[in-house]
Design a protein around this motif. Structure first.
Motif, short mmCIF file in Angstrom:
data_model
loop_
_atom_site.label_atom_id
_atom_site.label_comp_id
_atom_site.label_asym_id
_atom_site.label_seq_id
_atom_site.Cartn_x
_atom_site.Cartn_y
_atom_site.Cartn_z
N GLY B 139 0.83 -1.21 0.00
CA GLY B 139 0.00 0.00 0.00
C GLY B 139 0.86 1.25 0.00
N GLU B 140 0.34 2.34 0.51
CA GLU B 140 1.05 3.61 0.48
C GLU B 140 2.07 3.65 1.60
N ASP B 141 3.26 4.17 1.24
CA ASP B 141 4.32 4.31 2.25
C ASP B 141 4.41 5.80 2.60
N SER B 142 3.98 6.14 3.81
CA SER B 142 3.94 7.57 4.19
C SER B 142 5.34 8.16 4.33
N ASP B 143 6.33 7.37 4.72
CA ASP B 143 7.70 7.87 4.84
C ASP B 143 8.25 8.27 3.46
N LEU B 147 9.48 11.94 2.06
CA LEU B 147 10.75 12.21 1.36
C LEU B 147 10.50 12.89 0.01
N LYS B 148 9.49 12.37 -0.70
CA LYS B 148 9.16 12.94 -2.02
C LYS B 148 8.69 14.39 -1.88
N ALA B 149 7.93 14.61 -0.80
CA ALA B 149 7.40 15.97 -0.60
C ALA B 149 8.54 16.95 -0.29
N GLN B 150 9.54 16.47 0.44
CA GLN B 150 10.64 17.39 0.80
C GLN B 150 11.58 17.66 -0.38
N TRP B 151 11.89 16.60 -1.14
CA TRP B 151 12.82 16.80 -2.26
C TRP B 151 12.12 16.41 -3.56
N LYS B 152 11.29 17.35 -4.01
CA LYS B 152 10.42 17.08 -5.17
C LYS B 152 11.21 16.75 -6.43
N HIS B 153 12.38 17.40 -6.57
CA HIS B 153 13.12 17.26 -7.82
C HIS B 153 14.16 16.14 -7.78
N TYR B 183 17.82 7.98 4.66
CA TYR B 183 16.82 7.81 5.73
C TYR B 183 16.85 6.34 6.16
N ASP B 184 17.35 6.12 7.36
CA ASP B 184 17.43 4.74 7.89
C ASP B 184 16.22 4.53 8.81
N ARG B 185 15.25 3.88 8.23
CA ARG B 185 13.99 3.73 8.97
C ARG B 185 14.20 2.88 10.23
N ALA B 186 15.02 1.86 10.06
CA ALA B 186 15.22 0.95 11.19
C ALA B 186 15.93 1.66 12.35
N ALA B 187 16.94 2.47 12.01
CA ALA B 187 17.71 3.17 13.05
C ALA B 187 16.98 4.42 13.54
N GLY B 188 15.97 4.84 12.79
CA GLY B 188 15.21 6.04 13.16
C GLY B 188 16.05 7.30 13.03
N GLU B 189 16.78 7.43 11.94
CA GLU B 189 17.61 8.63 11.76
C GLU B 189 17.74 9.00 10.28
N GLN B 209 8.86 12.02 16.48
CA GLN B 209 7.49 11.69 16.11
C GLN B 209 7.18 12.12 14.69
N ASP B 210 7.82 13.20 14.28
CA ASP B 210 7.45 13.82 13.00
C ASP B 210 8.61 13.70 12.01
N LEU B 211 8.51 12.78 11.07
CA LEU B 211 9.57 12.60 10.06
C LEU B 211 9.73 13.85 9.20
N ALA B 212 8.56 14.42 8.84
CA ALA B 212 8.60 15.61 7.96
C ALA B 212 9.43 16.73 8.58
N ALA B 213 9.28 16.90 9.89
CA ALA B 213 10.04 17.95 10.57
C ALA B 213 11.54 17.65 10.54
N THR B 214 11.89 16.40 10.72
CA THR B 214 13.30 16.01 10.67
C THR B 214 13.88 16.24 9.27
N LEU B 215 13.04 15.88 8.27
CA LEU B 215 13.51 16.08 6.89
C LEU B 215 13.72 17.57 6.59
N ARG B 216 12.83 18.40 7.16
CA ARG B 216 13.01 19.85 6.95
C ARG B 216 14.32 20.33 7.57
N GLN B 217 14.63 19.78 8.76
CA GLN B 217 15.90 20.13 9.41
C GLN B 217 17.09 19.74 8.53
#
Lengths: 256, 228
Positions: B139-143, B147-153, B183-189, B209-217
């Motif tokens: 199904g859909e992978d929100s992570d 990532l796609k939303a942060q780096w569209k190009h 993005y290491d999903r298993a390590a959470g970093e 809690q918020d991946l999007a916020a981390t990606l923005r950082q």
């Protein structure tokens, strides 16, 4: 530069002045007398070319004796009333020459003008010194012309007097009145240089003795008495003086 | 008669200071010794030159004679007429090249100062990868969407650990500045590796809690570092 302007600057334009001519130097000179250089008493050529009234006032006092003496030497025995007139006219001609010098400077290529700006501080004084011989030459030539005019007028008015005839009345006619004057024809810069060399080479009392003999008409005896030297020494000094003159100007001014 | 005596006699005659006796003596001397005639002419030439030069010399050295007050106005008028207004115009014109030169120097200085700011290395190439040890998610992978939303190009790739080692050392050729985001999903970093003209940099951002916020950082970090 420095925002200094003389009190009578009418156009409000700031006037450039060399460091030694800045007004704040004068009070310092009372404490440190070495600041009282001759440069402080002489006008600045660039300021003269910019129509700086204060600088011209200084020039009038500095140069007037030169114009006056040059005219006196020729005219005093014959036309004493004309001496100041001739000095004044010579000064007016000098103003034209100052402008001409300025224009000549302007015609120089850019690099030459930049180089000139760099060395302006120490060159300015040397250059303004050239005005003295230039003014002397102008005044001398004008005085001679005036004298010739008077002779010509008298002869033209039906008085059949030759120069020799007038000579009996007026005494010795100056050599300068002779039509051939190679010294007067010399370019002023060259003449200034040669006069400078001559003044340096004629160690006292040679120059003074030459003037006593040729300009003041003193005899050997009178010169010896005036300078408190033995009669036999006068001729030696005169001979050495003439030899120095010949070395610098050539025989009879023929190298001129 | 020696040289000096002849000189004195000749000069006195030339300068009209000689007595009748001295004039006669010279005439006799010149008649009896024609070789002295040339010497006499030389002395006459020198005397003639002296009469021309000495007035100038004396005038130049003169310092006496008060400048008359009445002469000042006449001479100042002449000065103003000759060197007045046109001269000032000339003086102003004379400064024009200096102004031009000053302007050129000033402009060069400004350009040199602004150059580092204006010539930043441009947009970096950003490569993004999601390290996925658990395999694809149904199904859909929100992570992945984050990532796609942060780096569209940028292309978002998914690797397992084995592929990662090769990928992380393989930098795009020709790029002055590049960044790899892992993005290491298993390590959470989220690890950011920067490759540019300076020393390589690496920074790890722990995912809360918020991946999007981390990606923005992470994105801010890349922007900040590549702008220097």
């Amino acid at each position: 530069m420095g925002g200094w302007a003389p009190p009578d600057a009418e156009d409000g334009l700031p006037r450039e002045r060399p460091l030694y001519r800045q007004p704040w130097v004068a009070p310092l000179a009372t404490t440190w007398p070495f600041l009282h250089s001759s440069a402080m008493q002489t006008p600045d050529l660039q300021a003269l070319q910019r129509d700086d009234t204060a600088e011209w006032d200084l020039a009038f006092h500095w140069l007037w004796p030169v114009a006056l003496r040059a005219a006196q030497i020729v005219l005093q025995p014959y036309l004493p009333g004309d001496v100041e007139d001739v000095a004044m006219e010579s000064f007016e001609e000098l103003v034209d020459e100052v402008k001409r010098l300025c224009t000549a400077e302007e015609m120089k290529p850019l690099w030459a003008r930049i180089a000139r700006t760099v060395r302006i501080a120490w060159r300015a004084h040397a250059k303004v010194e050239e005005l003295k011989p230039l003014l002397a030459k102008i005044a001398h030539n004008r005085a001679v012309s005036r004298l010739r005019q008077v002779y010509a007028l008298k002869r033209g008015a039906g008085q059949k007097e030759s120069l020799e005839g007038r000579q009996e009345d007026w005494g010795d006619i100056p050599e300068a009145i002779a039509p051939d004057d190679p010294v007067g024809a010399l370019e002023h810069k060259e003449m200034a240089a040669r006069l400078g060399r001559l003044l340096a080479e004629l160690k006292p009392p040679r120059g003074e003795m030459l003037a006593d003999f040729f300009l003041r008409g003193l005899t050997y005896e009178e010169i010896a008495k005036k300078h408190a030297v033995a009669l036999g020494t006068v001729g030696v000094y005169l001979k050495q003086g003439l030899a120095a003159m010949r070395r610098i100007w050539g025989r009879g001014g023929k190298d001129v | 008669m020696n040289d000096q005596e002849f000189f004195d006699l000749a000069l006195k005659v030339i300068g009209r200071r000689a007595s009748d006796g001295e004039r006669g003596q010279l005439e006799v001397l010149l008649a009896s010794r024609p070789d002295l005639k040339a010497q006499f002419e030389e002395i006459r030439d020198d005397a003639c030159l002296a009469k021309k030069v000495l007035p100038l010399m004396e005038a130049v050295e003169s310092s006496s004679g008060e400048f008359p007050a009445y002469a000042r106005e006449r001479l100042l008028t002449k000065v103003r007429q000759t060197l007045g207004q046109p001269q000032r115009t000339r003086a102003k014109r004379g400064w024009s090249w200096r102004w031009a030169l000053g302007f050129a120097v000033g402009a060069t200085a400004v350009v040199l100062l602004l150059l580092p700011m204006l010539t930043h290395p441009g947009e970096p190439i950003i490569q993004v990868v999601m390290l996925d040890t658990a395999g694809p998610v149904r199904g859909e992978d929100s992570d992945l969407d984050a990532l796609k939303a942060q780096w569209k190009h940028s292309e978002i790739r998914t690797f397992d650990k084995a592929e990662l080692d090769t990928w992380r050392t393989n930098w795009p050729s020709g790029a002055k500045v590049a960044a790899k985001v892992i993005y290491d999903r298993a390590a959470g970093e989220v690890r950011v590796i920067l490759h540019g003209p300076g020393k390589p940099m690496e920074k790890t951002f722990p995912v809360g809690q918020d991946l999007a916020a981390t990606l923005r950082q992470a994105a801010d970090f890349i922007r900040e570092q590549t702008r220097k």
